[in-house]
Structure formats: structure tokens, C-alpha cells
Design a protein around this motif. Structure first.
Motif, PDB file in Angstrom:
ATOM      1  N   PRO A  83       0.837  -1.202   0.000  1.00 28.71           N
ATOM      2  CA  PRO A  83       0.000   0.000   0.000  1.00 28.71           C
ATOM      3  C   PRO A  83       0.871   1.251   0.000  1.00 28.71           C
ATOM      4  O   PRO A  83       1.807   1.368   0.801  1.00 28.71           O
ATOM      5  N   LEU A  84       0.595   2.158  -0.921  1.00 27.18           N
ATOM      6  CA  LEU A  84       1.359   3.406  -1.015  1.00 27.18           C
ATOM      7  C   LEU A  84       0.395   4.578  -1.119  1.00 27.18           C
ATOM      8  O   LEU A  84      -0.606   4.509  -1.842  1.00 27.18           O
ATOM      9  N   THR A  85       0.738   5.672  -0.456  1.00 24.83           N
ATOM     10  CA  THR A  85      -0.014   6.920  -0.588  1.00 24.83           C
ATOM     11  C   THR A  85       0.727   7.843  -1.546  1.00 24.83           C
ATOM     12  O   THR A  85       1.928   8.075  -1.386  1.00 24.83           O
ATOM     13  N   LEU A  86       0.018   8.335  -2.541  1.00 20.63           N
ATOM     14  CA  LEU A  86       0.584   9.266  -3.523  1.00 20.63           C
ATOM     15  C   LEU A  86      -0.145  10.599  -3.393  1.00 20.63           C
ATOM     16  O   LEU A  86      -1.336  10.701  -3.649  1.00 20.63           O
ATOM     17  N   ARG A  87       0.594  11.611  -2.970  1.00 17.07           N
ATOM     18  CA  ARG A  87       0.029  12.952  -2.826  1.00 17.07           C
ATOM     19  C   ARG A  87       0.245  13.768  -4.106  1.00 17.07           C
ATOM     20  O   ARG A  87       1.288  13.663  -4.744  1.00 17.07           O
ATOM     21  N   TYR A  88      -0.736  14.604  -4.447  1.00 18.96           N
ATOM     22  CA  TYR A  88      -0.553  15.556  -5.533  1.00 18.96           C
ATOM     23  C   TYR A  88      -1.388  16.791  -5.242  1.00 18.96           C
ATOM     24  O   TYR A  88      -2.390  16.734  -4.527  1.00 18.96           O
ATOM     25  N   ASN A  89      -0.961  17.937  -5.771  1.00 19.03           N
ATOM     26  CA  ASN A  89      -1.713  19.172  -5.561  1.00 19.03           C
ATOM     27  C   ASN A  89      -2.732  19.366  -6.675  1.00 19.03           C
ATOM     28  O   ASN A  89      -2.617  18.830  -7.776  1.00 19.03           O
ATOM     29  N   THR A  90      -3.747  20.159  -6.378  1.00 22.22           N
ATOM     30  CA  THR A  90      -4.914  20.285  -7.234  1.00 22.22           C
ATOM     31  C   THR A  90      -4.567  20.821  -8.616  1.00 22.22           C
ATOM     32  O   THR A  90      -4.084  21.941  -8.773  1.00 22.22           O
ATOM     33  N   LEU A  91      -4.790  20.009  -9.610  1.00 19.75           N
ATOM     34  CA  LEU A  91      -4.724  20.375 -11.026  1.00 19.75           C
ATOM     35  C   LEU A  91      -5.130  19.125 -11.792  1.00 19.75           C
ATOM     36  O   LEU A  91      -4.701  18.016 -11.446  1.00 19.75           O
ATOM     37  N   GLU A  92      -5.954  19.295 -12.800  1.00 21.79           N
ATOM     38  CA  GLU A  92      -6.492  18.131 -13.498  1.00 21.79           C
ATOM     39  C   GLU A  92      -5.380  17.275 -14.107  1.00 21.79           C
ATOM     40  O   GLU A  92      -5.442  16.041 -14.072  1.00 21.79           O
ATOM     41  N   ASP A  93      -4.348  17.912 -14.672  1.00 22.43           N
ATOM     42  CA  ASP A  93      -3.259  17.141 -15.266  1.00 22.43           C
ATOM     43  C   ASP A  93      -2.498  16.339 -14.214  1.00 22.43           C
ATOM     44  O   ASP A  93      -2.051  15.214 -14.479  1.00 22.43           O
ATOM     45  N   HIS A  94      -2.311  16.893 -13.015  1.00 26.31           N
ATOM     46  CA  HIS A  94      -1.652  16.142 -11.941  1.00 26.31           C
ATOM     47  C   HIS A  94      -2.464  14.894 -11.602  1.00 26.31           C
ATOM     48  O   HIS A  94      -1.906  13.822 -11.353  1.00 26.31           O
ATOM     49  N   LYS A  95      -3.782  15.054 -11.578  1.00 23.09           N
ATOM     50  CA  LYS A  95      -4.644  13.919 -11.268  1.00 23.09           C
ATOM     51  C   LYS A  95      -4.539  12.850 -12.346  1.00 23.09           C
ATOM     52  O   LYS A  95      -4.424  11.650 -12.047  1.00 23.09           O
ATOM     53  N   LYS A  96      -4.574  13.260 -13.621  1.00 24.38           N
ATOM     54  CA  LYS A  96      -4.483  12.295 -14.725  1.00 24.38           C
ATOM     55  C   LYS A  96      -3.181  11.512 -14.656  1.00 24.38           C
ATOM     56  O   LYS A  96      -3.162  10.291 -14.872  1.00 24.38           O
ATOM     57  N   ASN A 147      -5.349  14.194  -2.687  1.00 24.84           N
ATOM     58  CA  ASN A 147      -5.297  15.487  -3.361  1.00 24.84           C
ATOM     59  C   ASN A 147      -5.517  16.609  -2.355  1.00 24.84           C
ATOM     60  O   ASN A 147      -6.352  16.506  -1.462  1.00 24.84           O
ATOM     61  N   SER A 148      -4.754  17.706  -2.503  1.00 26.65           N
ATOM     62  CA  SER A 148      -4.986  18.898  -1.670  1.00 26.65           C
ATOM     63  C   SER A 148      -4.521  20.124  -2.447  1.00 26.65           C
ATOM     64  O   SER A 148      -3.762  20.015  -3.416  1.00 26.65           O
ATOM     65  N   GLU A 149      -5.003  21.277  -2.042  1.00 22.93           N
ATOM     66  CA  GLU A 149      -4.579  22.495  -2.725  1.00 22.93           C
ATOM     67  C   GLU A 149      -3.096  22.744  -2.443  1.00 22.93           C
ATOM     68  O   GLU A 149      -2.515  22.183  -1.515  1.00 22.93           O
ATOM     69  N   ALA A 150      -2.490  23.611  -3.259  1.00 20.17           N
ATOM     70  CA  ALA A 150      -1.033  23.705  -3.307  1.00 20.17           C
ATOM     71  C   ALA A 150      -0.391  23.993  -1.953  1.00 20.17           C
ATOM     72  O   ALA A 150       0.590  23.347  -1.575  1.00 20.17           O
ATOM     73  N   ALA A 151      -0.920  24.960  -1.211  1.00 22.12           N
ATOM     74  CA  ALA A 151      -0.280  25.330   0.060  1.00 22.12           C
ATOM     75  C   ALA A 151      -0.270  24.154   1.037  1.00 22.12           C
ATOM     76  O   ALA A 151       0.737  23.904   1.710  1.00 22.12           O
ATOM     77  N   VAL A 152      -1.377  23.422   1.094  1.00 19.20           N
ATOM     78  CA  VAL A 152      -1.457  22.264   1.991  1.00 19.20           C
ATOM     79  C   VAL A 152      -0.515  21.158   1.518  1.00 19.20           C
ATOM     80  O   VAL A 152       0.186  20.520   2.313  1.00 19.20           O
TER      81      VAL A 152
END
Length: 527
Positions: free
Chosen positions: A372-385, A405-410
């Protein structure tokens, strides 16, 4: 209606939108990518923040429209023959409250930049300054830093060794002189509207969180007569589709995040006059948490994850904007000649996957014993894809990915705190030199602190490269350092960025540059 005929309406609509929010009529409307976490130039972490702070705080050295270095608050400077003593002569300039800008403000700022409490993420770019490392690690007082002000108009900086990138480092927003008289009085509130004072072409007029940041022309800026704009309004739009729609409707004159990969061909066809694409000294990669007890502390797992990712699928099928699939860490557009490369770059996808599965089995993982791995990314549709695609590529290895997913500052706060396993990261160069990237993973660097990476031999190679004046010898040392980082699979590089922005054709004084710096003081709106 053609886009060319629509441009005057766009600009007028942008001005109207600015007036509706109380901004000056000549304000430029900018889609800025994200909500700033701070306007303290020494505590920013992203391009969306430094676009604002660059307009507020002038540096000793500035960038011109084309990305070249020009005098800023320092009207001239002299470098000693051995490259270790820099003497700057400041021009007669004032803060927006009328107080003089002095060399002591520059000394104060550099000491504050290196102070441990500031936690500046690029502090190690300034380690060439005498005693900087000791100050930044709390082993010496800021007063011992190798900077001095013999008089109000003279700043002297002593380096322990030459640094080819040092003038570029001083052109960064975080190196700007700061108003000591205000910070000592106002404390942490010094960056609030109505309190902050500026040295740059603009002053802070308003900041409504999650709505906009508005700046207005600074009449006390030393070159105020040459500034065409009355102001600019920065909108924190992190959804590329929304930024595109607002640009098309005339609400934005510049959209820094307005080109979704899925609509790139459409934008190129229909908004070609506004599309600005250029090479960028920036790398998109996944950062690994390498600390003991983390699954990625095992180099077999790190190598397997790298092997399984089909970078060409991401760059050509998901994005398709000219990004270059990366098997390196230092972007190929970077000056300096660093040329490290992952060993498997020429292997077939099938061979890579087979070896990745074997490595995972050795490490004790597989479909029957998933990791199990957690992958964090900041909000943007391309990051999600991209995150969804990478998770699918890892699935045959027995990796079960939880996307967060979280907004950039977080997001970046979590990364800085080491609160992640795998995290999306974009490193945009602040200086066009391999050292900017390599030093981030060296002892004390921002990536080293976030990821827990440490390799004394790597640190030594990076350090030696800064002391080497011969360009070819320096390139060889930096290549060796990069190769060591890659052979350790300390990160997962995905692609070299390109810049892709929307700029209304009626705007002049904006030019694509490798560092993606576009000073507001040069921008004009043509009739």
C-alpha cells in the motif's frame, strides 16, 4: 468571430472586471495558478507566489524582459579576481513609505534569509557566503554572516569559494532587501495590506484570500516613470479548464495555468495568437520518502517503481504539449552541460516490467502481498491524470495506491514536513544552473530535508562542483553527482516541463524565458 478580432474585447472586458472589483482601470488580470500561502518573499515555495513578490520587492539584480540579468537596486557591482568578494553600489531608492533603501536593509535580509527560523527552502543556494551554512544550521549567529555595509550605499559580500550562479541567486525574490524598520515593528503582520511597504514597481493594495491579490503602481519606485501598468490583479485559479474559460470570456489577460493538456490542440488551433510555448528549466518528478521505516527506504522498491512507469505514455498520450520524457533529474534545457541518465532508459517496456516485478518479489511484495502506497498531488487536473496513470502502471507490481489530493499550500506544507510516501513535485529553476537542482538533494537542501535523502559522497561532488571554475570540469563533476542520485533511484523523474501560457496578443513586454520570469514592470497593454 476570429480570436484576433476578439482581443480588444478581451482587454476591455479584463479592465472592466478589474474596475468592478475596485482595481484601477489599467490593471492586468492574471490567472495565477494557486492561492499564495504567504507574501513574505523569504517564505514562499511556488511560482504563483514569487510572481507576486517579484512585483513588490526589487532585488539587487533584476531580470530583463528576455531573461538576462540587469541592474536592480544595485546600479553597479564589482567582483574580485578570485570570484570571492562582491561589492555592490546601491542606487538612491526609497521604500513605498518614503524611507531610504540602504545597504543595511540588504544585510538584514540576507541574515534573515539564512536564519534557521525563516526556514527558506532555497537557503543552501547561498551557502557560498562566508559562514552561511553555520548560520543556517544554527551553529553560528546571523551577525557572523559574510555580509557588511561599509556605508548606506555599499554592500560587500564575502564568499568562501566562487559560485558561478551567485548573481542569479541574488536576482531571486527571496534575496531582495527587506524593510528592517517595518519588520521589527510589525512582526509577522508586516506583509498585510495597509502595512507592507515595497521597493518594487508595485505595492500591495488588497488581498482577499481565495479571491484575488491586487497590486498598484508604486509612485516611489526608482523607475516609476517607465512602468506602464497601473496595477495587476492575481486570481488564484488552480483549475486549468476554468482558467481557459475565463481567458476566453475576457476575464483574464494572462492565464499561467490556462492550457489543459486535453485541450492543447484546440487551444493551438483556436487561440494560437495567445498561446506562448517555450523551453523551461523545470522538472516534473515524484519525490520519495526515504526515511527508515518507509517502504521506499528499500532501493529495490524505488528501482521497481521507476522501471514500471512508461513516461512516453504520459508525455505523448496524456499531455502532448511538447514535454520531454525524463530519465534524468536536471532538465536538458539547463545551462551547464550536466548529462546524467538512468541506466534502463533504452530498455523495452516489457523488459523493464519483468525486472520491476522481480525486484518487488525480492522485496517481499506482489499481487498476493500488495504494497500500500499513498501518492500525494496538488490540485490540477493534469496532476490527477498523471497520478491515476502511474497508479495503473504500478498495479502489476502489486502496488495499491491511495491518491491524496490537496490544494497547493497544503500539499507543499505536507511535503516540507515529510508527511508523505510518494509526492508529486515540480521544481522550477530559480537559477539557470544545474546546481539549483543538485543542491536541493544535498545536505541541507529542500528536497533532502523533505525526502530524508543523505549521501556524503553525493554532497562532496556537489560541493566540489561549486569550487571548480573550469566549465568542462565542473560539468563532469555535476554529471557524476546527478548519476549517483539516479543510480540510487532517490526520486522518480517523469518529464522536462515546457511553459505553456495564454497571453492576449494586445499585451507587449511579455516574453517566454527558460526561467519563466516575466517582470510586470515591462508589460504594457496596447490599444
Amino acid at each position: 468571430m476570429s480570436f484576433r478580432r476578439l482581443i480588444p474585447a478581451l482587454l476591455l472586458a479584463g479592465a472592466a472586471a478589474a474596475m468592478a472589483s475596485g482595481a484601477p482601470a489599467a490593471t492586468l488580470a492574471i490567472g495565477n495558478g494557486a492561492e499564495p500561502g504567504t507574501l513574505d518573499p523569504q517564505k514562499t515555495s511556488g511560482a504563483w507566489e514569487t510572481r507576486i513578490t517579484r512585483s513588490l520587492f526589487d532585488r539587487l539584480i533584476d531580470y530583463d524582459v528576455d531573461g538576462s540579468l540587469v541592474p536592480g537596486l544595485a546600479e553597479s557591482w564589482r567582483i574580485s579576481d578570485d570570484g570571492t568578494v562582491y561589492t555592490f553600489h546601491l542606487r538612491d531608492a526609497r521604500w513605498s513609505d518614503g524611507e531610504p533603501i540602504t545597504a543595511n536593509d540588504a544585510v538584514f535580509a540576507l541574515r534573515r534569509l539564512l536564519a534557521p527560523a525563516t526556514a527558506n527552502h532555497n537557503a543552501n543556494l547561498y551557502y557560498a557566503i562566508h559562514n552561511a551554512r553555520a548560520v543556517n544550521t544554527g551553529k553560528a549567529e546571523p551577525a557572523t554572516l559574510g555580509v557588511s555595509a561599509p556605508d548606506d550605499r555599499t554592500l560587500v559580500v564575502h564568499l568562501d569559494q566562487p559560485a558561478a550562479y551567485f548573481l542569479q541567486a541574488l536576482a531571486m525574490s527571496e534575496a531582495a532587501p527587506l524593510p528592517e524598520h517595518l519588520i521589527e515593528r510589525a512582526g509577522t503582520a508586516w506583509t498585510e495590506p495597509g502595512t507592507l511597504v515595497s521597493s518594487g514597481a508595485f505595492t500591495l493594495e488588497a488581498w482577499r484570500p481565495q479571491a484575488f491579490v491586487r497590486v498598484a503602481r508604486n509612485p516611489r519606485f526608482y523607475a516609476a516613470d517607465s512602468v506602464a501598468l497601473d496595477g495587476a490583479t492575481f486570481y488564484p485559479i488552480d483549475d486549468a479548464g476554468a482558467a481557459l474559460n475565463r481567458f476566453r470570456s475576457g476575464e483574464l489577460d494572462i492565464a499561467y495555468s490556462g492550457v489543459p493538456a486535453a485541450k492543447f490542440d484546440w487551444v493551438k488551433q483556436h487561440l494560437g495568437d495567445a498561446l506562448r510555448v517555450g523551453p523551461l528549466v523545470a522538472e516534473y518528478f515524484y519525490m520519495f520518502n526515504l526515511r527508515d521505516g518507509q517502504p521506499l527506504a528499500d532501493p529495490r522498491v524505488r528501482e521497481a517503481l521507476n522501471l514500471a512507469v512508461r513516461r512516453d505514455v504520459i508525455t505523448q498520450q496524456l499531455l502532448g504539449m511538447g514535454q520531454r520524457s525524463s530519465y534524468w533529474y536536471v532538465p536538458r534545457a539547463t545551462a551547464g552541460g550536466t548529462r546524467g541518465r538512468m541506466a534502463f532508459a533504452e530498455e523495452s517496456p516489457e523488459a523493464r516490467l519483468q525486472r520491476a516485478q522481480a525486484l518487488m518479489r525480492e522485496a517481499g511484495y506482489g499481487p498476493e502481498h500488495p504494497l500500500p502506497l499513498t501518492l500525494r498531488y496538488n490540485t490540477l487536473e493534469d496532476h490527477k491524470k498523471i497520478a491515476v496513470a502511474v497508479a495503473a502502471m504500478w498495479k502489476p507490481l502489486g502496488v495499491e495506491v491511495d491518491l491524496v489530493n490537496s490544494e497547493a499550500a497544503v500539499h507543499y506544507a505536507a511535503v516540507a514536513a515529510g508527511d508523505f510516501q510518494v509526492a508529486r513535485y515540480g521544481m522550477v529553476a530559480t537559477v539557470d544552473d544545474p546546481y539549483d537542482f543538485l543542491n536541493a538533494y544535498a545536505d541541507g537542501g529542500s528536497a533532502a530535508r523533505s525526502s530524508g535523502y543523505h549521501d556524503a559522497d553525493y554532497d562532496a561532488l556537489v560541493e566540489r562542483s561549486t569550487q571548480t571554475l573550469d566549465p568542462a570540469a565542473r560539468a563532469r563533476l555535476m554529471t557524476r553527482a546527478e548519476q549517483r542520485l539516479l543510480d540510487d533511484y532517490a526520486l522518480l523523474p517523469l518529464y522536462d516541463y515546457v511553459s505553456a501560457h495564454l497571453v492576449a496578443p494586445g499585451i507587449t513586454g511579455w516574453q517566454s524565458t527558460p526561467t519563466d520570469v516575466h517582470p510586470l514592470r515591462y508589460i504594457q497593454i496596447e490599444d
